[in-house]
Design a protein around this motif. Structure first.
Motif, PDB file in Angstrom:
ATOM      1  N   LYS A   1       0.826  -1.202   0.000  1.00 14.50           N
ATOM      2  CA  LYS A   1       0.000   0.000   0.000  1.00 14.50           C
ATOM      3  C   LYS A   1       0.867   1.261   0.000  1.00 14.50           C
ATOM      4  N   ARG A   2       1.871   1.291   0.873  1.00 14.52           N
ATOM      5  CA  ARG A   2       2.741   2.472   0.939  1.00 14.52           C
ATOM      6  C   ARG A   2       3.519   2.683  -0.351  1.00 14.52           C
ATOM      7  N   ALA A   3       3.835   1.611  -1.069  1.00 13.05           N
ATOM      8  CA  ALA A   3       4.584   1.723  -2.322  1.00 13.05           C
ATOM      9  C   ALA A   3       3.669   1.947  -3.530  1.00 13.05           C
ATOM     10  N   GLY A   4       2.355   1.932  -3.323  1.00 10.29           N
ATOM     11  CA  GLY A   4       1.422   2.220  -4.417  1.00 10.29           C
ATOM     12  C   GLY A   4       0.964   1.013  -5.202  1.00 10.29           C
TER      13      GLY A   4
ATOM     14  N   TYR B   1       0.488  -8.045  -8.551  1.00  8.52           N
ATOM     15  CA  TYR B   1       0.440  -6.803  -7.794  1.00  8.52           C
ATOM     16  C   TYR B   1       0.817  -5.697  -8.770  1.00  8.52           C
ATOM     17  N   ILE B   2      -0.023  -4.672  -8.870  1.00  9.18           N
ATOM     18  CA  ILE B   2       0.139  -3.660  -9.906  1.00  9.18           C
ATOM     19  C   ILE B   2       0.106  -2.255  -9.308  1.00  9.18           C
ATOM     20  N   ALA B   3       1.020  -1.405  -9.788  1.00  7.43           N
ATOM     21  CA  ALA B   3       1.013   0.026  -9.470  1.00  7.43           C
ATOM     22  C   ALA B   3       0.594   0.751 -10.736  1.00  7.43           C
ATOM     23  N   THR B   4      -0.332   1.673 -10.606  1.00  2.00           N
ATOM     24  CA  THR B   4      -0.865   2.364 -11.791  1.00  2.00           C
ATOM     25  C   THR B   4      -0.450   3.823 -11.876  1.00  2.00           C
ATOM     26  N   SER B   5       0.302   4.315 -10.901  1.00  2.00           N
ATOM     27  CA  SER B   5       0.730   5.715 -10.969  1.00  2.00           C
ATOM     28  C   SER B   5       2.222   5.803 -10.671  1.00  2.00           C
ATOM     29  N   GLY B   6       2.809   6.934 -11.043  1.00  2.00           N
ATOM     30  CA  GLY B   6       4.249   7.119 -10.860  1.00  2.00           C
ATOM     31  C   GLY B   6       5.009   6.575 -12.050  1.00  2.00           C
ATOM     32  N   THR B   7       6.285   6.322 -11.845  1.00  2.00           N
ATOM     33  CA  THR B   7       7.104   5.710 -12.894  1.00  2.00           C
ATOM     34  C   THR B   7       7.496   4.305 -12.461  1.00  2.00           C
ATOM     35  N   ARG B   8       7.817   3.496 -13.428  1.00  3.38           N
ATOM     36  CA  ARG B   8       8.182   2.105 -13.152  1.00  3.38           C
ATOM     37  C   ARG B   8       9.329   2.027 -12.145  1.00  3.38           C
ATOM     38  N   GLU B   9      10.392   2.775 -12.403  1.00  2.00           N
ATOM     39  CA  GLU B   9      11.572   2.726 -11.555  1.00  2.00           C
ATOM     40  C   GLU B   9      11.262   3.193 -10.131  1.00  2.00           C
ATOM     41  N   ASP B  10      10.487   4.266 -10.020  1.00  2.00           N
ATOM     42  CA  ASP B  10      10.134   4.789  -8.695  1.00  2.00           C
ATOM     43  C   ASP B  10       9.294   3.802  -7.902  1.00  2.00           C
ATOM     44  N   ARG B  11       8.312   3.171  -8.547  1.00  2.00           N
ATOM     45  CA  ARG B  11       7.437   2.222  -7.847  1.00  2.00           C
ATOM     46  C   ARG B  11       8.219   0.973  -7.445  1.00  2.00           C
ATOM     47  N   GLN B  12       9.083   0.477  -8.325  1.00  2.00           N
ATOM     48  CA  GLN B  12       9.876  -0.710  -7.995  1.00  2.00           C
ATOM     49  C   GLN B  12      10.802  -0.420  -6.818  1.00  2.00           C
ATOM     50  N   ARG B  13      11.492   0.697  -6.883  1.00  2.00           N
ATOM     51  CA  ARG B  13      12.410   1.062  -5.804  1.00  2.00           C
ATOM     52  C   ARG B  13      11.654   1.289  -4.500  1.00  2.00           C
TER      53      ARG B  13
ATOM     54  N   ASP C   1      12.386  -0.695  -1.072  1.00  2.00           N
ATOM     55  CA  ASP C   1      12.732   0.057   0.138  1.00  2.00           C
ATOM     56  C   ASP C   1      11.777  -0.278   1.280  1.00  2.00           C
ATOM     57  N   GLU C   2      10.483  -0.315   0.995  1.00  2.00           N
ATOM     58  CA  GLU C   2       9.480  -0.628   2.024  1.00  2.00           C
ATOM     59  C   GLU C   2       9.685  -2.031   2.580  1.00  2.00           C
ATOM     60  N   LEU C   3       9.917  -2.991   1.703  1.00  3.32           N
ATOM     61  CA  LEU C   3      10.118  -4.372   2.157  1.00  3.32           C
ATOM     62  C   LEU C   3      11.365  -4.489   3.031  1.00  3.32           C
ATOM     63  N   ALA C   4      12.439  -3.825   2.626  1.00  2.71           N
ATOM     64  CA  ALA C   4      13.674  -3.869   3.410  1.00  2.71           C
ATOM     65  C   ALA C   4      13.465  -3.236   4.785  1.00  2.71           C
ATOM     66  N   ARG C   5      12.781  -2.096   4.825  1.00  2.64           N
ATOM     67  CA  ARG C   5      12.503  -1.442   6.109  1.00  2.64           C
ATOM     68  C   ARG C   5      11.647  -2.316   7.022  1.00  2.64           C
ATOM     69  N   ALA C   6      10.755  -3.107   6.419  1.00  2.00           N
ATOM     70  CA  ALA C   6       9.865  -3.968   7.205  1.00  2.00           C
ATOM     71  C   ALA C   6      10.540  -5.282   7.599  1.00  2.00           C
ATOM     72  N   GLY C   7      11.800  -5.474   7.178  1.00  2.00           N
ATOM     73  CA  GLY C   7      12.543  -6.657   7.596  1.00  2.00           C
ATOM     74  C   GLY C   7      12.448  -7.850   6.667  1.00  2.00           C
ATOM     75  N   PHE C   8      11.984  -7.642   5.439  1.00  2.00           N
ATOM     76  CA  PHE C   8      11.909  -8.741   4.478  1.00  2.00           C
ATOM     77  C   PHE C   8      13.260  -8.922   3.794  1.00  2.00           C
ATOM     78  N   GLN C   9      13.572 -10.154   3.449  1.00  2.00           N
ATOM     79  CA  GLN C   9      14.771 -10.467   2.680  1.00  2.00           C
ATOM     80  C   GLN C   9      14.326 -10.708   1.242  1.00  2.00           C
ATOM     81  N   ILE C  10      14.782  -9.860   0.318  1.00  2.00           N
ATOM     82  CA  ILE C  10      14.407  -9.981  -1.089  1.00  2.00           C
ATOM     83  C   ILE C  10      15.437 -10.868  -1.774  1.00  2.00           C
ATOM     84  N   ASP C  11      15.016 -12.090  -2.139  1.00  2.95           N
ATOM     85  CA  ASP C  11      15.936 -13.043  -2.764  1.00  2.95           C
ATOM     86  C   ASP C  11      16.210 -12.730  -4.227  1.00  2.95           C
ATOM     87  N   SER C  12      15.212 -12.272  -4.942  1.00  2.00           N
ATOM     88  CA  SER C  12      15.419 -11.869  -6.334  1.00  2.00           C
ATOM     89  C   SER C  12      14.451 -10.750  -6.665  1.00  2.00           C
ATOM     90  N   GLY C  13      14.858  -9.907  -7.601  1.00  2.00           N
ATOM     91  CA  GLY C  13      14.030  -8.800  -8.016  1.00  2.00           C
ATOM     92  C   GLY C  13      14.269  -7.501  -7.280  1.00  2.00           C
TER      93      GLY C  13
END
Length: 95
Positions: free
Chosen positions: A48-51, A61-73, A77-89
């Motif tokens: 939700k916070r990432a759009g 999971y789809i974001a419909t506003s902003g730019t691709r790079e901004d939404r992905q980043r 960032d949100e997942l890392a702050r919440a303590g998730f380990q991103i294995d790929s992507g």
């Protein structure tokens, strides 16, 4: 005993076709079935916070506003702050 962080894989996709206007989209295939309700709640907060929102027709999971790079980043960032380990992507580590 230290609790290991929840692991997630982000499979970024192009879902911008047909009636869907997506700037960024992904599917998550990593073992989310064993996540607790609290972990799922944290994940939904990050989305939700990432759009991002889940699109039932695309099963993505789809974001419909902003730019691709901004939404992905923003999501990474949100997942890392919440303590998730991103294995790929994780777009923050790509060259």
């Amino acid at each position: 005993m230290t609790k290991s962080p929840p692991i997630i894989e982000l499979s970024w996709r192009d879902e911008n076709y047909g009636s869907v206007c997506a700037v960024a989209a992904f599917r998550n295939y990593a073992g989310t079935l064993d996540w607790s309700d609290r972990t799922h709640q944290r994940f939904r907060g990050c989305l939700k916070r990432a759009g991002f929102a889940f699109h039932w027709g695309r099963c993505s999971y789809i974001a419909t506003s902003g730019t691709r790079e901004d939404r992905q980043r923003a999501l990474c960032d949100e997942l890392a702050r919440a303590g998730f380990q991103i294995d790929s992507g994780d777009v923050r580590t790509e060259a």
